[in-house]
Design a protein around this motif. Structure first.
Motif, PDB file in Angstrom:
ATOM      1  N   PRO A 182       4.159  -4.474  12.161  1.00 29.64           N
ATOM      2  CA  PRO A 182       3.775  -5.878  12.193  1.00 29.64           C
ATOM      3  C   PRO A 182       3.902  -6.581  10.852  1.00 29.64           C
ATOM      4  O   PRO A 182       3.384  -7.665  10.679  1.00 29.64           O
ATOM      5  N   SER A 183       4.568  -5.976   9.852  1.00 34.25           N
ATOM      6  CA  SER A 183       4.616  -6.555   8.509  1.00 34.25           C
ATOM      7  C   SER A 183       5.877  -7.381   8.297  1.00 34.25           C
ATOM      8  O   SER A 183       6.879  -7.191   8.972  1.00 34.25           O
ATOM      9  N   ILE A 184       5.796  -8.266   7.327  1.00 36.68           N
ATOM     10  CA  ILE A 184       6.946  -9.078   6.934  1.00 36.68           C
ATOM     11  C   ILE A 184       7.013  -9.078   5.416  1.00 36.68           C
ATOM     12  O   ILE A 184       6.002  -9.308   4.760  1.00 36.68           O
ATOM     13  N   LYS A 185       8.153  -8.828   4.853  1.00 37.58           N
ATOM     14  CA  LYS A 185       8.302  -8.952   3.402  1.00 37.58           C
ATOM     15  C   LYS A 185       9.512  -9.827   3.115  1.00 37.58           C
ATOM     16  O   LYS A 185      10.527  -9.740   3.783  1.00 37.58           O
ATOM     17  N   ASP A 199       0.451 -10.086   7.995  1.00 38.48           N
ATOM     18  CA  ASP A 199       0.073  -9.445   9.255  1.00 38.48           C
ATOM     19  C   ASP A 199      -0.104  -7.936   9.142  1.00 38.48           C
ATOM     20  O   ASP A 199       0.299  -7.188  10.034  1.00 38.48           O
ATOM     21  N   ILE A 200      -0.664  -7.486   8.040  1.00 37.58           N
ATOM     22  CA  ILE A 200      -0.970  -6.063   7.912  1.00 37.58           C
ATOM     23  C   ILE A 200      -2.468  -5.874   8.131  1.00 37.58           C
ATOM     24  O   ILE A 200      -3.235  -6.850   8.091  1.00 37.58           O
ATOM     25  N   PRO A 201      -2.942  -4.650   8.374  1.00 42.09           N
ATOM     26  CA  PRO A 201      -4.368  -4.428   8.624  1.00 42.09           C
ATOM     27  C   PRO A 201      -5.236  -4.922   7.468  1.00 42.09           C
ATOM     28  O   PRO A 201      -4.845  -4.866   6.297  1.00 42.09           O
ATOM     29  N   GLU A 202      -6.414  -5.388   7.801  1.00 39.29           N
ATOM     30  CA  GLU A 202      -7.309  -5.988   6.824  1.00 39.29           C
ATOM     31  C   GLU A 202      -7.685  -5.025   5.703  1.00 39.29           C
ATOM     32  O   GLU A 202      -7.831  -5.433   4.553  1.00 39.29           O
ATOM     33  N   LEU A 207      -5.895  -2.842   4.227  1.00 35.70           N
ATOM     34  CA  LEU A 207      -4.853  -2.784   3.202  1.00 35.70           C
ATOM     35  C   LEU A 207      -4.896  -4.026   2.323  1.00 35.70           C
ATOM     36  O   LEU A 207      -4.735  -3.956   1.107  1.00 35.70           O
ATOM     37  N   TYR A 208      -5.099  -5.197   2.954  1.00 39.14           N
ATOM     38  CA  TYR A 208      -5.293  -6.411   2.171  1.00 39.14           C
ATOM     39  C   TYR A 208      -6.423  -6.217   1.165  1.00 39.14           C
ATOM     40  O   TYR A 208      -6.320  -6.568  -0.009  1.00 39.14           O
ATOM     41  N   LYS A 209      -7.516  -5.656   1.654  1.00 35.67           N
ATOM     42  CA  LYS A 209      -8.713  -5.506   0.822  1.00 35.67           C
ATOM     43  C   LYS A 209      -8.447  -4.583  -0.355  1.00 35.67           C
ATOM     44  O   LYS A 209      -8.822  -4.859  -1.506  1.00 35.67           O
ATOM     45  N   ILE A 210      -7.774  -3.465  -0.098  1.00 37.07           N
ATOM     46  CA  ILE A 210      -7.468  -2.507  -1.174  1.00 37.07           C
ATOM     47  C   ILE A 210      -6.646  -3.184  -2.267  1.00 37.07           C
ATOM     48  O   ILE A 210      -6.938  -3.073  -3.460  1.00 37.07           O
ATOM     49  N   VAL A 211      -5.607  -3.896  -1.843  1.00 37.90           N
ATOM     50  CA  VAL A 211      -4.692  -4.501  -2.811  1.00 37.90           C
ATOM     51  C   VAL A 211      -5.351  -5.655  -3.547  1.00 37.90           C
ATOM     52  O   VAL A 211      -5.226  -5.797  -4.768  1.00 37.90           O
ATOM     53  N   LYS A 212      -6.068  -6.510  -2.812  1.00 41.18           N
ATOM     54  CA  LYS A 212      -6.679  -7.692  -3.433  1.00 41.18           C
ATOM     55  C   LYS A 212      -7.778  -7.327  -4.423  1.00 41.18           C
ATOM     56  O   LYS A 212      -7.957  -7.974  -5.445  1.00 41.18           O
ATOM     57  N   GLU A 213      -8.545  -6.246  -4.121  1.00 44.97           N
ATOM     58  CA  GLU A 213      -9.702  -5.903  -4.947  1.00 44.97           C
ATOM     59  C   GLU A 213      -9.381  -4.912  -6.057  1.00 44.97           C
ATOM     60  O   GLU A 213     -10.140  -4.784  -7.009  1.00 44.97           O
ATOM     61  N   SER A 214      -8.270  -4.212  -5.925  1.00 46.14           N
ATOM     62  CA  SER A 214      -7.959  -3.181  -6.911  1.00 46.14           C
ATOM     63  C   SER A 214      -7.258  -3.773  -8.123  1.00 46.14           C
ATOM     64  O   SER A 214      -6.322  -4.553  -8.012  1.00 46.14           O
TER      65      SER A 214
END
Length: 492
Positions: free
Chosen positions: A8-11, A22-25, A27-34
């Motif tokens: 479900p991803s788009i790059k 449209d990736i799982p939440e 993964l967003y959280k890991i990337v945004k917070e790290s």
């Protein structure tokens, strides 16, 4: 222009940046917070911008958690090795030219005055090095801009001796020049020439390998007579060559603008109906003037290469400060018929007094030229006043520009219709006064882009002088609301 899709991803690669949606939440959280990963989240687009290592980490996590991902297409090329190491201000132009040279269809949407012509000439030089017999057609929004391509070719020593200006004299003369064109030649034309079916067919017979549209935002309404030739199926649109487009501002907020541009760039099927396009890409409403405008955008994934090209503008190049200043004045005409009211507000004595009191040389910009005679008479005793409008031929325009650059013109009365694009007055003026509201945000950007561009050496001041409580003021409020809408769209 390539869009890489995943499920479900788009790059979407933009030189050294990628966009993921449209990736799982988690993964967003890991990337945004790290702090370990490089990313930026665009709220309105719901997209995460990442660098390549972060993208690779996200792909690994998708595989680890059995999340299906499928990518299609190819990455864009990496930036060029910078060839002018002693020219730190314009390295981004070398990078952009190298990337453009490898793209079959592209929109070069760098800011006003950022050197789009030089970038394109550099890219053409790279193409000519591979294929000396390349045939190129450059279509400009205004006839006067054709000369700019030859001037810049001589100035930068790029594609020298290859550029032929066909938009001169009668159509018979132009037809003869096109018919005699050879391999390895760059022909220039203008939008008005494309409405002539004979000239259009002659350009098609020339069979260019690359068609460059300069000021492509003028491809607005596909039903517009001026540009309908460019969209004809038997015309330039169906040619096999590459389509490159240049504009600092391709969007004017009408449904027609984006659709025409996307069809030209082959990012959209020309068979998609207008209603289908509107339903898929946006929500549409009306402004106070009854003009149909976009109020919200959606399904933007395929538009991202266009949208994000603006982020590379002026990379590594600093411009002076820009100040946009509101100047409300009294005694505006509120009751006369529209045309009379428009004229009366343009010759408001308080507007004239404001310019008369300015200590610096300046440009006075207006949509209509009828008020210029009043302004000339009012200022002739206090300043050297000249008019730049559509009555000047190419030689007269060039002579007037030289006088401006030599510092001999105190107040330049500029018609936005005749000189709103293509002019470089940054070395002569830092102050610009709008005595009339441009027809759109795009026209406003393009207008003050005459002074706020490469070459500007000090703070640029743009004065919006309007009559309080009149439609003059309401139009400027609409420009501001359009600007806020575009900020939400780009959100950079």
């Amino acid at each position: 222009m390539r869009v890489l899709r995943g499920e479900p991803s788009i790059k979407v690669p933009v030189w050294d940046a990628y966009f993921v949606a449209d990736i799982p939440e988690f993964l967003y959280k890991i990337v945004k917070e790290s702090k370990k990963f490089t990313s930026a989240y665009h709220r309105s687009l719901k997209l995460l911008e990442v660098d390549k290592p972060t993208l690779e980490f996200m792909e690994e996590q998708c595989k680890k958690h059995n999340i299906p991902v499928r990518f299609e297409g190819e990455d864009r090329p990496f930036p060029a090795l910078r060839v002018f190491e002693d020219d730190p201000d314009f390295k981004y132009q070398e990078d952009a030219a190298h990337a453009l040279a490898k793209m079959p269809n592209a929109l070069l949407q760098f800011g006003v005055g950022s050197g789009k012509t030089r970038i394109t000439l550099l890219a053409l030089e790279e193409r000519f090095a591979v294929n000396p017999n390349l045939r190129v057609l450059v279509v400009t929004g205004l006839a006067a801009l054709q000369q700019n391509w030859r001037t810049d070719s001589d100035k930068f020593h790029l594609c020298e001796g290859k550029i032929t200006i066909t938009g001169v004299g009668s159509s018979k003369e132009s037809l003869k020049m096109i018919a005699e064109a050879k391999d390895g030649e760059v022909l220039t034309a203008n939008f008005d020439m494309l409405s002539n079916i004979e000239l259009l067919k002659a350009f098609a017979d020339f069979n260019p390998d690359i068609v460059v549209f300069d000021e492509v935002h003028m491809i607005a309404n596909m039903g517009n007579k001026r540009v309908s030739g460019a969209m004809r199926t038997e015309g330039l649109h169906e040619l096999a060559g590459d389509h490159w487009s240049l504009s600092a501002s391709p969007v004017k907020f009408t449904p027609f603008d984006w659709r025409s541009l996307l069809i030209w760039l082959r990012a959209l099927n020309s068979e998609m109906s207008q209603s289908g396009f509107e339903n898929y890409y946006g929500e549409w409403g009306f402004n106070y003037m009854g003009q149909r405008v976009c109020t919200a955008y959606k399904n933007l994934e395929s538009l991202l290469p266009i949208v994000n090209s603006v982020r590379l503008a002026f990379r590594g190049t600093e411009l002076p400060e820009l100040q946009i200043i509101d100047v409300p004045v009294e005694d505006g005409d509120k009751r006369s018929p529209h045309n009379v009211r428009h004229y009366n507000n343009c010759i408001n004595p308080h507007k004239i007094d404001f310019v008369r009191a300015m200590e610096n040389q300046c440009i006075v910009a207006c949509n209509i030229t009828k008020p210029f005679s009043v302004w000339t008479d009012a200022l002739k005793d206090a300043a050297d006043v000249r008019v730049f409008d559509g009555t000047l031929n190419l030689k007269q325009r060039a002579d007037l520009l030289h006088e401006c650059l030599d510092g001999n013109v105190d107040v330049l009365l500029l018609s936005l219709t005749a000189g709103g694009v293509g002019l470089n007055l940054a070395e002569a003026y830092s102050d610009m006064v709008f005595i009339d509201c441009p027809n759109s945000l795009v026209d406003f950007w393009q207008g003050y882009g005459r002074v706020y561009r490469i070459g500007a050496r000090s703070t640029v001041r743009v004065y919006k002088v309007y009559c309080k409580g009149t439609s003059d003021e309401l139009k400027w409020k609409q420009i501001y609301s359009d600007f806020k809408a575009l900020q939400i769209f780009y959100e950079f």
